[in-house]
Design a protein around this motif. Sequence first.
Motif, mmCIF file in Angstrom:
data_model
loop_
_atom_site.group_PDB
_atom_site.id
_atom_site.type_symbol
_atom_site.label_atom_id
_atom_site.label_comp_id
_atom_site.label_asym_id
_atom_site.label_seq_id
_atom_site.Cartn_x
_atom_site.Cartn_y
_atom_site.Cartn_z
ATOM 1 N N LEU A 79 0.828 -1.202 0.000
ATOM 2 C CA LEU A 79 0.000 0.000 0.000
ATOM 3 C C LEU A 79 0.866 1.258 0.000
ATOM 4 N N ILE A 80 1.932 1.251 0.798
ATOM 5 C CA ILE A 80 2.844 2.401 0.798
ATOM 6 C C ILE A 80 3.406 2.618 -0.600
ATOM 7 N N LYS A 81 3.845 1.550 -1.240
ATOM 8 C CA LYS A 81 4.394 1.668 -2.589
ATOM 9 C C LYS A 81 3.368 2.257 -3.551
ATOM 10 N N LYS A 82 2.171 1.716 -3.540
ATOM 11 C CA LYS A 82 1.119 2.166 -4.464
ATOM 12 C C LYS A 82 0.832 3.653 -4.288
ATOM 13 N N VAL A 83 0.632 4.069 -3.045
ATOM 14 C CA VAL A 83 0.246 5.452 -2.774
ATOM 15 C C VAL A 83 1.411 6.408 -3.027
ATOM 16 N N PHE A 84 2.610 6.022 -2.607
ATOM 17 C CA PHE A 84 3.744 6.925 -2.805
ATOM 18 C C PHE A 84 4.095 7.056 -4.282
ATOM 19 N N ILE A 85 3.959 6.000 -5.054
ATOM 20 C CA ILE A 85 4.221 6.106 -6.492
ATOM 21 C C ILE A 85 3.183 7.010 -7.160
ATOM 22 N N GLU A 86 1.945 6.946 -6.715
ATOM 23 C CA GLU A 86 0.945 7.888 -7.233
ATOM 24 C C GLU A 86 1.355 9.325 -6.922
ATOM 25 N N LEU A 87 1.840 9.548 -5.711
ATOM 26 C CA LEU A 87 2.302 10.877 -5.329
ATOM 27 C C LEU A 87 3.489 11.304 -6.191
ATOM 28 N N LEU A 88 4.454 10.399 -6.371
ATOM 29 C CA LEU A 88 5.601 10.698 -7.234
ATOM 30 C C LEU A 88 5.143 11.075 -8.636
ATOM 31 N N ASP A 89 4.197 10.314 -9.170
ATOM 32 C CA ASP A 89 3.733 10.573 -10.532
ATOM 33 C C ASP A 89 3.030 11.932 -10.629
ATOM 34 N N GLY A 90 2.306 12.299 -9.585
ATOM 35 C CA GLY A 90 1.669 13.614 -9.576
ATOM 36 C C GLY A 90 2.685 14.744 -9.557
ATOM 37 N N VAL A 91 3.713 14.595 -8.725
ATOM 38 C CA VAL A 91 4.747 15.628 -8.636
ATOM 39 C C VAL A 91 5.567 15.667 -9.929
ATOM 40 N N ARG A 92 5.862 14.512 -10.507
ATOM 41 C CA ARG A 92 6.583 14.472 -11.789
ATOM 42 C C ARG A 92 5.790 15.199 -12.874
ATOM 43 N N ALA A 93 4.475 15.032 -12.878
ATOM 44 C CA ALA A 93 3.627 15.712 -13.862
ATOM 45 C C ALA A 93 3.679 17.228 -13.659
ATOM 46 N N CYS A 94 3.700 17.665 -12.399
ATOM 47 C CA CYS A 94 3.834 19.101 -12.112
ATOM 48 C C CYS A 94 5.160 19.619 -12.651
ATOM 49 N N HIS A 95 6.235 18.907 -12.369
ATOM 50 C CA HIS A 95 7.559 19.329 -12.832
ATOM 51 C C HIS A 95 7.636 19.325 -14.357
ATOM 52 N N SER A 96 6.999 18.360 -14.993
ATOM 53 C CA SER A 96 6.990 18.316 -16.460
ATOM 54 C C SER A 96 6.252 19.507 -17.042
ATOM 55 N N ALA A 97 5.291 20.026 -16.281
ATOM 56 C CA ALA A 97 4.557 21.219 -16.712
ATOM 57 C C ALA A 97 5.306 22.511 -16.370
ATOM 58 N N GLY A 98 6.485 22.353 -15.743
ATOM 59 C CA GLY A 98 7.279 23.518 -15.385
ATOM 60 C C GLY A 98 6.848 24.183 -14.093
ATOM 61 N N VAL A 99 6.188 23.411 -13.206
ATOM 62 C CA VAL A 99 5.698 23.953 -11.929
ATOM 63 C C VAL A 99 6.330 23.174 -10.786
ATOM 64 N N TYR A 100 6.840 23.889 -9.792
ATOM 65 C CA TYR A 100 7.476 23.304 -8.616
ATOM 66 C C TYR A 100 6.630 23.693 -7.404
ATOM 67 N N HIS A 101 6.219 22.701 -6.640
ATOM 68 C CA HIS A 101 5.179 22.903 -5.631
ATOM 69 C C HIS A 101 5.642 23.755 -4.451
ATOM 70 N N ARG A 102 6.750 23.387 -3.837
ATOM 71 C CA ARG A 102 7.380 24.089 -2.712
ATOM 72 C C ARG A 102 6.601 24.035 -1.396
ATOM 73 N N ASP A 103 5.501 23.296 -1.350
ATOM 74 C CA ASP A 103 4.806 23.118 -0.069
ATOM 75 C C ASP A 103 4.200 21.717 0.005
ATOM 76 N N LEU A 104 4.996 20.741 -0.422
ATOM 77 C CA LEU A 104 4.532 19.358 -0.347
ATOM 78 C C LEU A 104 4.539 18.900 1.103
ATOM 79 N N LYS A 105 3.393 18.488 1.572
ATOM 80 C CA LYS A 105 3.216 17.964 2.930
ATOM 81 C C LYS A 105 1.914 17.168 2.921
#
Length: 302
Positions: A129-155
């Motif tokens: 479950l940790i793997k599944k959820v964290f990989i979803e989170l990684l994929d979301g952040v990777r998509a943000c970075h691919s769009a040229g956006v850096y979150h800076r408040d991930l929590k």
Amino acid sequence: MNYQKEALPIPDLSGQSVGDGRFKLVELIGFGASGTVYRALDTQSDPLDPVYFAIKCLPNTELSQDSLAWQQREIACHWLVSRSSSPHICKLHQIIEEGLYMYFVLDYCPGGDLFTAIKLRTYEGNVSLIKKVFIELLDGVRACHSAGVYHRDLKPENILCVEPGLGIRVADFGLSTTKLVSREFNVGSWDYLSPECNFETESPHYSSLHSDIWSLGIILVNMVSGRSPWGPATPSDRNFRKYINNPDFLLEVLPISRSFNEILKQIFHLRESARISLSRLREEIINLDTFYPSEADLCNAS
């Protein structure tokens, strides 16, 4: 949910409609320092299969110049990431300006946030479950970075769930930026800030991308162990100071495997440019056998 009205930054608008009557604000589901969030019914949807959105309400008048600049930046960044095909971003669908307020029409995530799931110990001990959820989170952040956006408040509070603990959506782009190199220090939440983001480092700038990677590492430790590895990542924090002096410090104080500790050392590299990439981190998490120590590890530790 019941909220004390005196605690709200703006009046409770539950029951009212916005967007020329299209969206009915059914109930207040949250609030922050400057605005409120509602579950809203799309009245144009099928009554037999109603569609709900989350609507964030913010003041639209008497904003300071700084507040207006931050609000415009948030809107621009959120529009950028909302164009992504990733299912792991809380999308911005529409902005409505009516009267005193501005309304952000967002994906509705009825499963709450990652903070609540961690607090309920949803993930502890459940490697798959940790793997599944964290990989979803990684994929979301990777998509943000691919769009040229850096979150800076991930929590965890800014990571929403479609179901309790599942179906990750990266949310709240209030502190995000399109600048890979940032000169705005102490931006974000204290315990999730990278050390170079702290103005005490006296560095003239830092990498927004690598700072996000650091924050993801703290979130992963939260999920695995139910705690944070340290407070603020500054030498004044005793645990972080111990980590600076001993890169295997986390192996000594957390119930983690040696292989997971090696991954954490790559995430928490003190030289930001040496940190593991998101794509490589994804591979490492997939290939990791377990986050937790084996019986042999426990025996050796004792």
